[in-house]
Design an enzyme around this catalytic site. Sequence first.
Site, mmCIF file in Angstrom:
data_model
loop_
_atom_site.group_PDB
_atom_site.id
_atom_site.type_symbol
_atom_site.label_atom_id
_atom_site.label_comp_id
_atom_site.label_asym_id
_atom_site.label_seq_id
_atom_site.Cartn_x
_atom_site.Cartn_y
_atom_site.Cartn_z
ATOM 1 N N PHE A 36 -2.888 4.495 3.078
ATOM 2 C CA PHE A 36 -2.876 4.606 4.483
ATOM 3 C C PHE A 36 -3.970 5.843 4.959
ATOM 4 O O PHE A 36 -4.810 5.582 5.945
ATOM 5 C CB PHE A 36 -1.587 4.981 5.069
ATOM 6 C CG PHE A 36 -1.591 5.319 6.386
ATOM 7 C CD1 PHE A 36 -1.650 4.418 7.326
ATOM 8 C CD2 PHE A 36 -1.476 6.642 6.989
ATOM 9 C CE1 PHE A 36 -1.708 4.572 8.616
ATOM 10 C CE2 PHE A 36 -1.412 7.066 8.099
ATOM 11 C CZ PHE A 36 -1.549 6.085 9.256
ATOM 12 N N CYS A 73 -2.037 6.497 -6.043
ATOM 13 C CA CYS A 73 -0.577 6.420 -5.928
ATOM 14 C C CYS A 73 -0.174 5.165 -6.661
ATOM 15 O O CYS A 73 -0.431 4.117 -6.479
ATOM 16 C CB CYS A 73 -0.287 6.102 -4.259
ATOM 17 S SG CYS A 73 1.478 6.174 -4.025
ATOM 18 N N TYR A 75 0.804 -1.117 -0.193
ATOM 19 C CA TYR A 75 0.027 0.062 -0.020
ATOM 20 C C TYR A 75 0.859 1.231 0.080
ATOM 21 O O TYR A 75 2.000 1.186 0.321
ATOM 22 C CB TYR A 75 -0.853 0.082 1.152
ATOM 23 C CG TYR A 75 -0.265 0.329 2.464
ATOM 24 C CD1 TYR A 75 -0.314 1.735 3.018
ATOM 25 C CD2 TYR A 75 0.300 -0.636 3.264
ATOM 26 C CE1 TYR A 75 0.558 1.964 4.151
ATOM 27 C CE2 TYR A 75 0.720 -0.530 4.535
ATOM 28 C CZ TYR A 75 0.907 0.901 4.870
ATOM 29 O OH TYR A 75 1.491 1.085 6.224
ATOM 30 N N CYS A 76 0.246 2.433 -0.325
ATOM 31 C CA CYS A 76 1.127 3.533 -0.263
ATOM 32 C C CYS A 76 0.219 4.723 -0.008
ATOM 33 O O CYS A 76 -0.444 4.661 1.057
ATOM 34 C CB CYS A 76 1.784 3.824 -1.792
ATOM 35 S SG CYS A 76 0.649 3.821 -3.140
ATOM 36 N N ARG A 77 -0.056 5.839 -0.889
ATOM 37 C CA ARG A 77 -1.027 7.017 -0.286
ATOM 38 C C ARG A 77 -2.267 7.030 -0.649
ATOM 39 O O ARG A 77 -3.023 7.938 0.005
ATOM 40 C CB ARG A 77 0.230 8.142 -0.876
ATOM 41 C CG ARG A 77 1.344 8.471 -0.653
ATOM 42 C CD ARG A 77 2.196 9.471 -1.205
ATOM 43 N NE ARG A 77 3.509 9.838 -0.743
ATOM 44 C CZ ARG A 77 4.286 10.371 -1.464
ATOM 45 N NH1 ARG A 77 4.174 10.849 -2.920
ATOM 46 N NH2 ARG A 77 5.617 10.714 -0.842
#
Length: 203
Positions: free
Chosen positions: A184, A160, A154-156
């Site tokens: 997140f 993303c 996962y990222c932003r």
Amino acid sequence: MADRAAKDALYEGFAEVARALASGRRAEIADVLAQGERPVEQIAGEIGQSVANTSHHLRAMARAGLVTTRREGTRIFYALASDRVADLWSALQQVAAEHVAGLRQLARGEVLVLDVRPAAEYAAGHIAGARSVPVSELRRRLRALPAGADVVAYCRGPYCVYADEAVQELTRHGFRARRLADGFPEWKRAGLPVAAMTGARSG
């Protein structure tokens, strides 16, 4: 202008209902009340909160029309306002399960969760139990990952590209990998478990 004001008021009313459930505690209260009517003291005990805090959440839900009350002597009992509210709660759970990829597995700790954002962002806040592996460092750190692991990156957020790049790299090297549908910020807003650290190093 009158039409615009009316439309604004309409959508603000929709948003008020959404805000009334935009808390992990209120979502848990909805889950409790979906089982049947409860007095505030019992609700507080079931969600591990004080009666005062629980009453605060219940008042917000009542203002949005999600719960109703009745008094029996000195006790106040709460219930979901209608079966439609129970349907709304059920739909929210289904959307979370379908669109937050791997949510159930993440909750049970059955997958390796990689936070592929820069390390400073991980340190400021991350999904509880996630490992920091910035996408720029992923290739050289692949050998440190458990062979055959199911991986969720996962990222932003949903747009993303870090998570997409990580999944491609992991897949090329034989891992079963997928990305979290959101990121997140969405996880945190949903009231799901998060952690943070000061002066953390990736690893």
